[in-house]
Design a protein around this motif. Structure first.
Motif, PDB file in Angstrom:
ATOM      1  N   ARG A  81      31.251 -14.315 -31.049  1.00 30.84           N
ATOM      2  CA  ARG A  81      32.533 -13.326 -30.192  1.00 30.84           C
ATOM      3  C   ARG A  81      32.547 -12.455 -30.900  1.00 30.84           C
ATOM      4  O   ARG A  81      32.604 -11.880 -31.955  1.00 30.84           O
ATOM      5  CB  ARG A  81      34.040 -14.098 -30.199  1.00 30.84           C
ATOM      6  N   SER A  82      32.405 -11.120 -29.845  1.00 35.05           N
ATOM      7  CA  SER A  82      32.546 -10.018 -30.552  1.00 35.05           C
ATOM      8  C   SER A  82      32.742  -9.224 -28.868  1.00 35.05           C
ATOM      9  O   SER A  82      32.349  -9.372 -27.930  1.00 35.05           O
ATOM     10  CB  SER A  82      31.250  -9.203 -30.510  1.00 35.05           C
ATOM     11  N   TRP A 141      29.631 -12.518 -25.706  1.00 31.75           N
ATOM     12  CA  TRP A 141      31.260 -14.407 -26.121  1.00 31.75           C
ATOM     13  C   TRP A 141      29.787 -14.933 -25.808  1.00 31.75           C
ATOM     14  O   TRP A 141      29.041 -15.638 -25.012  1.00 31.75           O
ATOM     15  CB  TRP A 141      32.395 -14.883 -24.473  1.00 31.75           C
ATOM     16  N   ASN A 144      35.836  -7.827 -25.859  1.00 32.76           N
ATOM     17  CA  ASN A 144      35.546  -8.277 -24.485  1.00 32.76           C
ATOM     18  C   ASN A 144      34.752  -8.149 -23.604  1.00 32.76           C
ATOM     19  O   ASN A 144      35.390  -6.922 -22.480  1.00 32.76           O
ATOM     20  CB  ASN A 144      37.346  -8.495 -24.261  1.00 32.76           C
ATOM     21  N   TYR A 165      35.063 -22.729 -27.359  1.00 31.69           N
ATOM     22  CA  TYR A 165      35.373 -21.365 -26.954  1.00 31.69           C
ATOM     23  C   TYR A 165      36.748 -20.547 -28.011  1.00 31.69           C
ATOM     24  O   TYR A 165      36.552 -19.972 -28.424  1.00 31.69           O
ATOM     25  CB  TYR A 165      35.882 -21.156 -25.619  1.00 31.69           C
ATOM     26  N   ALA A 222      29.001 -21.257 -31.929  1.00 30.76           N
ATOM     27  CA  ALA A 222      29.650 -19.982 -30.845  1.00 30.76           C
ATOM     28  C   ALA A 222      29.621 -18.669 -31.120  1.00 30.76           C
ATOM     29  O   ALA A 222      29.512 -18.876 -32.549  1.00 30.76           O
ATOM     30  CB  ALA A 222      30.944 -20.204 -30.541  1.00 30.76           C
ATOM     31  N   SER A 272      40.178 -19.020 -22.486  1.00 28.69           N
ATOM     32  CA  SER A 272      39.836 -19.990 -22.265  1.00 28.69           C
ATOM     33  C   SER A 272      40.646 -21.689 -21.278  1.00 28.69           C
ATOM     34  O   SER A 272      41.540 -21.856 -22.513  1.00 28.69           O
ATOM     35  CB  SER A 272      38.846 -20.930 -22.523  1.00 28.69           C
ATOM     36  N   ILE A 322      38.071 -17.374 -28.276  1.00 28.79           N
ATOM     37  CA  ILE A 322      37.760 -17.069 -26.850  1.00 28.79           C
ATOM     38  C   ILE A 322      38.885 -17.425 -25.675  1.00 28.79           C
ATOM     39  O   ILE A 322      38.590 -19.068 -25.869  1.00 28.79           O
ATOM     40  CB  ILE A 322      36.571 -17.376 -26.547  1.00 28.79           C
ATOM     41  N   SER A 374      28.716  -6.616 -26.672  1.00 28.22           N
ATOM     42  CA  SER A 374      29.942  -6.721 -26.230  1.00 28.22           C
ATOM     43  C   SER A 374      29.310  -8.207 -25.423  1.00 28.22           C
ATOM     44  O   SER A 374      28.726  -8.763 -24.679  1.00 28.22           O
ATOM     45  CB  SER A 374      31.235  -6.619 -25.415  1.00 28.22           C
ATOM     46  N   LEU A 384      31.847 -18.353 -19.181  1.00 27.52           N
ATOM     47  CA  LEU A 384      32.185 -17.289 -19.975  1.00 27.52           C
ATOM     48  C   LEU A 384      31.511 -16.763 -20.728  1.00 27.52           C
ATOM     49  O   LEU A 384      31.693 -15.935 -22.304  1.00 27.52           O
ATOM     50  CB  LEU A 384      33.333 -18.294 -21.023  1.00 27.52           C
ATOM     51  N   ASN A 385      29.947 -17.536 -20.856  1.00 24.01           N
ATOM     52  CA  ASN A 385      29.334 -16.687 -22.022  1.00 24.01           C
ATOM     53  C   ASN A 385      28.696 -15.926 -21.421  1.00 24.01           C
ATOM     54  O   ASN A 385      27.491 -15.675 -19.876  1.00 24.01           O
ATOM     55  CB  ASN A 385      27.913 -17.624 -21.785  1.00 24.01           C
TER      56      ASN A 385
END
Length: 229
Positions: free
Chosen positions: A95-96, A109, A98, A117, A93, A124, A122, A107, A164-165
């Motif tokens: 994350r950076s 996800w 939003n 997540y 995974a 979810s 993240i 940015s 959310l990807n």
């Protein structure tokens, strides 16, 4: 679409490929899984391991350089409703920022399995969904992971299930958010798994804005502590 230019470090240990390949040209069949050195300990983590990495490259719209949290985890169970894309060698995974709430170029996800997540912060409601949306192969002898976003099923990518990807191609309140529907991530682990380098070559499709958009970058960093809270 104009070709995206990305910077390359002279000491990069993964030989760079042509990162702007045609859509559909990336597949797990291009990655040979080697059995050599199976008796030797691989640097690919076997326990959940977090890395703080720098991702530097360009999207369709502009260059970027960002800090990103990377998680490499043992393969998760897949939901019984899956896309027949095989058991992953590992799950990861990223994350950076939003992308939907505060658009900034680069940015991102991303998770190969939707149940990861929460592990990278993240938010979810899919923490028990276990939807596998990638094909992940490992070469233990070379300490390499190849993550291919699954875009093969029913003429539509199974990646559509992971809403959310996504990533931003540019900054600003009016910037679009693009769902990751295709592409590849290569990761090479070194120093007993303490450091990682690699590259990302991803394709996003606008939720509202039509067309496809590129996210091409190098990645490098080291082990860090899990996020708090």
């Amino acid at each position: 679409m104009a070709e995206i230019q990305t910077s390359a470090r002279s000491d990069q240990r993964i030989r760079r490929r042509t990162v702007l390949r045609a859509l559909g040209g990336i597949g797990a069949s291009a990655f040979a899984v080697s059995g050599r050195g199976a008796a030797q300990a691989s640097a690919i983590p076997t326990n959940p391991t977090y890395y703080q990495v720098i991702v530097e490259g360009a999207t369709t719209h502009q260059p970027f350089r960002r800090e990103v949290l990377l998680l490499v985890a043992p393969p998760l169970d897949r939901t019984t409703v899956n896309f027949d894309n095989g058991q992953n060698a590992r799950d990861i995974a990223l994350r950076s920022g939003n992308p939907a709430g505060l658009p900034e170029a680069g940015s991102i996800w991303f998770a190969t399995n939707t149940s990861l997540y929460d592990a990278v912060g993240i938010p979810s409601n899919t923490d028990a969904s276990n939807i596998d949306v990638a094909i992940v192969a490992a070469d233990a002898a070379k300490n390499l992971l190849q993550i291919t976003v699954d875009g093969r099923v029913w003429g539509l990518p199974s990646a559509r299930s992971a809403v959310l990807n996504n990533f931003n191609s540019r900054s600003g309140l009016t910037a679009g958010v693009y769902q990751i529907i295709q592409g590849e991530i290569l990761l090479q682990f070194m120093n007993g798994g303490q450091t990682v380098e690699g590259e990302l070559n991803l394709v996003g499709n606008g939720y509202i804005e039509p067309g496809t958009f590129r996210y091409v970058a190098t990645i490098a960093g080291q082990v860090t502590q899990p996020p708090q809270g």
